[in-house]
Design a protein around this motif. Sequence first.
Motif, PDB file in Angstrom:
ATOM      1  N   TYR A 156     -33.633 -39.640  20.005  1.00 33.26           N
ATOM      2  CA  TYR A 156     -34.456 -38.951  20.661  1.00 33.26           C
ATOM      3  C   TYR A 156     -34.155 -37.831  21.616  1.00 33.26           C
ATOM      4  O   TYR A 156     -34.720 -36.479  21.706  1.00 33.26           O
ATOM      5  N   GLY A 157     -33.305 -38.164  22.317  1.00 33.69           N
ATOM      6  CA  GLY A 157     -32.483 -37.068  23.231  1.00 33.69           C
ATOM      7  C   GLY A 157     -32.096 -35.770  22.611  1.00 33.69           C
ATOM      8  O   GLY A 157     -32.345 -34.727  23.147  1.00 33.69           O
TER       9      GLY A 157
ATOM     10  N   ARG B 281     -41.563 -32.102  13.986  1.00 33.08           N
ATOM     11  CA  ARG B 281     -42.493 -33.391  14.237  1.00 33.08           C
ATOM     12  C   ARG B 281     -42.164 -34.357  13.005  1.00 33.08           C
ATOM     13  O   ARG B 281     -42.309 -35.639  13.315  1.00 33.08           O
TER      14      ARG B 281
ATOM     15  N   ASP C 115     -39.608 -36.562  14.383  1.00 34.69           N
ATOM     16  CA  ASP C 115     -40.141 -37.347  15.352  1.00 34.69           C
ATOM     17  C   ASP C 115     -40.857 -38.468  14.803  1.00 34.69           C
ATOM     18  O   ASP C 115     -40.644 -39.759  15.544  1.00 34.69           O
TER      19      ASP C 115
ATOM     20  N   ASP D 160     -35.142 -33.762  21.464  1.00 30.64           N
ATOM     21  CA  ASP D 160     -35.816 -33.140  22.356  1.00 30.64           C
ATOM     22  C   ASP D 160     -34.868 -31.717  22.664  1.00 30.64           C
ATOM     23  O   ASP D 160     -35.646 -30.823  22.829  1.00 30.64           O
TER      24      ASP D 160
ATOM     25  N   GLU E  81     -35.616 -29.362  19.706  1.00 26.24           N
ATOM     26  CA  GLU E  81     -37.066 -28.549  19.950  1.00 26.24           C
ATOM     27  C   GLU E  81     -37.060 -27.627  20.930  1.00 26.24           C
ATOM     28  O   GLU E  81     -37.328 -26.573  20.778  1.00 26.24           O
ATOM     29  N   GLU E  82     -36.053 -27.831  22.094  1.00 29.06           N
ATOM     30  CA  GLU E  82     -36.179 -26.740  23.089  1.00 29.06           C
ATOM     31  C   GLU E  82     -35.198 -25.668  22.651  1.00 29.06           C
ATOM     32  O   GLU E  82     -35.715 -24.604  22.827  1.00 29.06           O
TER      33      GLU E  82
ATOM     34  N   LYS F  66     -41.257 -26.222  13.197  1.00 30.09           N
ATOM     35  CA  LYS F  66     -41.929 -26.988  14.158  1.00 30.09           C
ATOM     36  C   LYS F  66     -42.546 -28.421  13.223  1.00 30.09           C
ATOM     37  O   LYS F  66     -42.382 -29.402  13.872  1.00 30.09           O
TER      38      LYS F  66
END
Length: 112
Positions: free
Chosen positions: A88-89, A52, A55, A92, A95-96, A48
């Motif tokens: 970014y997409g 981050r 990101d 996401d 991360e999911e 995680k």
Amino acid sequence: MKITKQRLREIIKEELHNEARPATERPGYKDEPNTFEMSVDELGVLGKQGLRKIDDGLKDLSSAIARLMEQHDAGELVHIKTKVSQLYGLLDLLEEDFDINLGKFVARKARK
């Protein structure tokens, strides 16, 4: 500088060999955590944290591109801004997927 196929194979072999050893034994990685000795929870947290960092890096890149475009009329960077949005997409989705698959792994380990 052109790299031969043989040298590329050697580089890949060296990298794979370095990755298979604990961080304390890998050149240039002495300050990194030793993932070989981490629990599943610690590895999940480390994953995680890595997401981050990606990101945060994308935010910095996006801000830099926006300022260059606004203040310095750098229209050549429009396509890069589009690619950052696509990243970014993908982040996401990554991360999911990480959360879902880590949860499945933990549940499977708990059943055993």
